[in-house]
Design a protein around this motif. Sequence first.
Motif, PDB file in Angstrom:
ATOM      1  N   ARG A 163     109.145   8.057  -2.457  1.00 18.06           N
ATOM      2  CA  ARG A 163     109.750   7.111  -1.512  1.00 18.06           C
ATOM      3  C   ARG A 163     110.036   5.764  -2.193  1.00 18.06           C
ATOM      4  NH1 ARG A 163     109.004   7.765   4.349  1.00 18.06           N
ATOM      5  NH2 ARG A 163     108.350   9.899   4.769  1.00 18.06           N
ATOM      6  N   GLU A 164     109.055   5.285  -2.960  1.00 21.21           N
ATOM      7  CA  GLU A 164     109.232   4.006  -3.641  1.00 21.21           C
ATOM      8  C   GLU A 164     110.364   4.074  -4.659  1.00 21.21           C
ATOM      9  OE1 GLU A 164     107.762   1.083  -3.021  1.00 21.21           O
ATOM     10  OE2 GLU A 164     106.755   2.042  -1.323  1.00 21.21           O
ATOM     11  N   GLU A 165     110.425   5.162  -5.419  1.00 22.92           N
ATOM     12  CA  GLU A 165     111.485   5.311  -6.416  1.00 22.92           C
ATOM     13  C   GLU A 165     112.856   5.420  -5.751  1.00 22.92           C
ATOM     14  OE1 GLU A 165     111.390   5.387  -9.964  1.00 22.92           O
ATOM     15  OE2 GLU A 165     109.444   4.486  -9.497  1.00 22.92           O
ATOM     16  N   THR A 166     112.933   6.131  -4.639  1.00 24.38           N
ATOM     17  CA  THR A 166     114.206   6.259  -3.925  1.00 24.38           C
ATOM     18  C   THR A 166     114.680   4.896  -3.454  1.00 24.38           C
ATOM     19  OG1 THR A 166     113.660   8.506  -3.185  1.00 24.38           O
ATOM     20  CG2 THR A 166     115.391   7.343  -1.979  1.00 24.38           C
ATOM     21  N   ARG A 167     113.780   4.120  -2.843  1.00 17.51           N
ATOM     22  CA  ARG A 167     114.145   2.782  -2.370  1.00 17.51           C
ATOM     23  C   ARG A 167     114.602   1.897  -3.527  1.00 17.51           C
ATOM     24  NH1 ARG A 167     109.136   3.092   0.583  1.00 17.51           N
ATOM     25  NH2 ARG A 167     109.483   3.510   2.808  1.00 17.51           N
ATOM     26  N   GLU A 168     113.849   1.932  -4.626  1.00 18.37           N
ATOM     27  CA  GLU A 168     114.172   1.061  -5.761  1.00 18.37           C
ATOM     28  C   GLU A 168     115.519   1.409  -6.371  1.00 18.37           C
ATOM     29  OE1 GLU A 168     112.698   0.046 -10.256  1.00 18.37           O
ATOM     30  OE2 GLU A 168     111.221   0.786  -8.828  1.00 18.37           O
ATOM     31  N   ARG A 169     115.764   2.717  -6.554  1.00 19.94           N
ATOM     32  CA  ARG A 169     117.025   3.128  -7.188  1.00 19.94           C
ATOM     33  C   ARG A 169     118.234   2.788  -6.316  1.00 19.94           C
ATOM     34  NH1 ARG A 169     115.399   6.336 -11.607  1.00 19.94           N
ATOM     35  NH2 ARG A 169     113.161   5.959 -11.795  1.00 19.94           N
ATOM     36  N   LEU A 170     118.022   2.674  -4.992  1.00 24.14           N
ATOM     37  CA  LEU A 170     119.132   2.403  -4.078  1.00 24.14           C
ATOM     38  C   LEU A 170     119.417   0.913  -3.897  1.00 24.14           C
ATOM     39  CD1 LEU A 170     118.545   5.078  -1.312  1.00 24.14           C
ATOM     40  CD2 LEU A 170     120.596   4.838  -2.718  1.00 24.14           C
ATOM     41  N   GLU A 171     118.581   0.061  -4.472  1.00 20.92           N
ATOM     42  CA  GLU A 171     118.807  -1.385  -4.328  1.00 20.92           C
ATOM     43  C   GLU A 171     120.169  -1.751  -4.915  1.00 20.92           C
ATOM     44  OE1 GLU A 171     115.635  -3.649  -5.966  1.00 20.92           O
ATOM     45  OE2 GLU A 171     114.131  -2.929  -4.548  1.00 20.92           O
ATOM     46  N   GLY A 172     121.005  -2.343  -4.077  1.00 18.00           N
ATOM     47  CA  GLY A 172     122.326  -2.754  -4.525  1.00 18.00           C
ATOM     48  C   GLY A 172     123.355  -1.642  -4.547  1.00 18.00           C
ATOM     49  N   ALA A 173     122.972  -0.433  -4.146  1.00 15.74           N
ATOM     50  CA  ALA A 173     123.919   0.691  -4.147  1.00 15.74           C
ATOM     51  C   ALA A 173     124.964   0.502  -3.050  1.00 15.74           C
ATOM     52  CB  ALA A 173     123.173   2.004  -3.935  1.00 15.74           C
ATOM     53  N   GLY A 174     126.214   0.822  -3.377  1.00 15.18           N
ATOM     54  CA  GLY A 174     127.307   0.676  -2.427  1.00 15.18           C
ATOM     55  C   GLY A 174     127.495   1.892  -1.540  1.00 15.18           C
ATOM     56  N   ALA A 192     117.358   4.680   4.416  1.00 15.12           N
ATOM     57  CA  ALA A 192     117.827   4.513   3.036  1.00 15.12           C
ATOM     58  C   ALA A 192     119.342   4.643   2.920  1.00 15.12           C
ATOM     59  CB  ALA A 192     117.143   5.537   2.132  1.00 15.12           C
ATOM     60  N   GLY A 193     120.004   4.970   4.033  1.00 13.09           N
ATOM     61  CA  GLY A 193     121.453   5.122   4.005  1.00 13.09           C
ATOM     62  C   GLY A 193     121.917   6.434   3.415  1.00 13.09           C
ATOM     63  N   LEU A 194     121.026   7.434   3.388  1.00  6.13           N
ATOM     64  CA  LEU A 194     121.367   8.741   2.810  1.00  6.13           C
ATOM     65  C   LEU A 194     121.637   9.806   3.868  1.00  6.13           C
ATOM     66  CD1 LEU A 194     118.790   8.899  -0.133  1.00  6.13           C
ATOM     67  CD2 LEU A 194     121.230   8.340  -0.265  1.00  6.13           C
ATOM     68  N   LEU A 195     121.464   9.458   5.142  1.00  6.15           N
ATOM     69  CA  LEU A 195     121.703  10.425   6.209  1.00  6.15           C
ATOM     70  C   LEU A 195     123.150  10.241   6.690  1.00  6.15           C
ATOM     71  CD1 LEU A 195     120.047  12.655   7.554  1.00  6.15           C
ATOM     72  CD2 LEU A 195     119.500  11.059   9.382  1.00  6.15           C
ATOM     73  N   THR A 196     124.080  10.630   5.841  1.00  6.68           N
ATOM     74  CA  THR A 196     125.507  10.454   6.106  1.00  6.68           C
ATOM     75  C   THR A 196     126.043  11.596   6.968  1.00  6.68           C
ATOM     76  OG1 THR A 196     126.100  11.689   4.126  1.00  6.68           O
ATOM     77  CG2 THR A 196     125.737   9.321   3.868  1.00  6.68           C
ATOM     78  N   LYS A 197     127.268  11.455   7.462  1.00  7.15           N
ATOM     79  CA  LYS A 197     127.864  12.511   8.299  1.00  7.15           C
ATOM     80  C   LYS A 197     128.003  13.832   7.545  1.00  7.15           C
ATOM     81  CE  LYS A 197     130.308   9.721  11.723  1.00  7.15           C
ATOM     82  NZ  LYS A 197     131.633   9.392  12.319  1.00  7.15           N
ATOM     83  N   PRO A 198     128.501  13.846   6.285  1.00  3.66           N
ATOM     84  CA  PRO A 198     128.560  15.115   5.558  1.00  3.66           C
ATOM     85  C   PRO A 198     127.167  15.708   5.317  1.00  3.66           C
ATOM     86  CG  PRO A 198     130.007  13.497   4.541  1.00  3.66           C
ATOM     87  CD  PRO A 198     129.169  12.766   5.537  1.00  3.66           C
ATOM     88  N   ALA A 199     126.185  14.840   5.063  1.00  2.92           N
ATOM     89  CA  ALA A 199     124.814  15.310   4.828  1.00  2.92           C
ATOM     90  C   ALA A 199     124.242  15.945   6.088  1.00  2.92           C
ATOM     91  CB  ALA A 199     123.925  14.161   4.373  1.00  2.92           C
ATOM     92  N   LEU A 200     124.551  15.366   7.240  1.00  7.35           N
ATOM     93  CA  LEU A 200     124.035  15.888   8.506  1.00  7.35           C
ATOM     94  C   LEU A 200     124.408  17.352   8.714  1.00  7.35           C
ATOM     95  CD1 LEU A 200     124.584  12.943  11.032  1.00  7.35           C
ATOM     96  CD2 LEU A 200     122.417  14.071  10.510  1.00  7.35           C
ATOM     97  N   TRP A 201     125.597  17.741   8.277  1.00  9.25           N
ATOM     98  CA  TRP A 201     126.049  19.124   8.453  1.00  9.25           C
ATOM     99  C   TRP A 201     125.095  20.088   7.772  1.00  9.25           C
ATOM    100  CZ3 TRP A 201     127.625  23.348   5.567  1.00  9.25           C
ATOM    101  CH2 TRP A 201     128.315  24.344   6.257  1.00  9.25           C
ATOM    102  N   PHE A 202     124.664  19.752   6.547  1.00 13.73           N
ATOM    103  CA  PHE A 202     123.743  20.622   5.798  1.00 13.73           C
ATOM    104  C   PHE A 202     122.339  20.617   6.413  1.00 13.73           C
ATOM    105  CE2 PHE A 202     127.082  20.213   2.650  1.00 13.73           C
ATOM    106  CZ  PHE A 202     127.128  21.492   2.117  1.00 13.73           C
TER     107      PHE A 202
END
Length: 305
Positions: free
Chosen positions: A211-222, A288-298
């Motif tokens: 969880r910590e690594e995921t949050r850190e890697r996403l800092e500043g991600a567009g 984390a902003g990773l639950l996108t519409k395309p992701a939801l389908w899967f």
Amino acid sequence: MTSVSEREAAAVGSSDRETTARRLLDSSEQLSYDPVKEVDWETPLDTGFHGASPEWSTLYGTSYWAEMTPEQQRELTRQEAASVASTGIWFEMILQQMVLRDFYAKDPTDPAFQWALTEIADECRHSIMFARGAAKLRAPAYRPRRFVVELGRIFKATATGEAAYAAILVAEEVLDVMQRDWMRDERVVPFVRTINNIHVVEESRHMKFAREETRERLEGAGWLRRQINGLVVAIASYFIVTSMVNAKVYENAGLDGKRARREAKANEHHKSMLRSSCSGLMEFLHSAGLLTKPALWFYKRADLI
């Protein structure tokens, strides 16, 4: 040019990461297990026990389950537990390679580097423990479909950053919830309960790190990066979850495989169990902003949401 505020934020993030890693290392020193000594490998398998909580069986709640004898039900849960363990080994090997690639040639004095090696050591022990457990349950070597194995080969060689750590988190969180039920269930054979307890205790640290690594890697991600990696994680999650129970478990439990697979596929109880086990995970992915519409389908296809 990097601003002062950006440099300060990076320094704070680095300090938090180091603190977390030190805390995890301390926890590992104080509370870790040796499965060789902790698990009762010598006592013969008692077939009067289940291999997993019956409620987690893919057939629980179906008409086929109601027709099965208690002996058949117990044998099915033992085969299913062995299949979940085998899938766990497959993904733990992927996990180990991704973490090794991520920390290759980095600062070995960094507590995060040392924790990464500690986690890999844990996963090695877990894989051996799962392998011995599956063998004791009298199950064959269950493996994902060849297509999925090859996808895993590509994923472990290419996934980086938040895509790697969020996928690790998905696999660990789904297993964690079901194993918490199994380790407390006195209907489950004692040595499997011990295995589940060891895995739950040690994986809690791994999930914290992921969880910590995921949050850190996403800092500043567009937006685009989150869209792409959200989809990658969702696809990986779909194949991990749908590979947990091998289709061959039914024949190996002495059942009509065609009928069992048909009823398991339509089993709303099992789908509900999966969804409830992933509620916290989905909240994290959303934050984390990773639950996108395309992701939801899967995720919906895998019955995780």
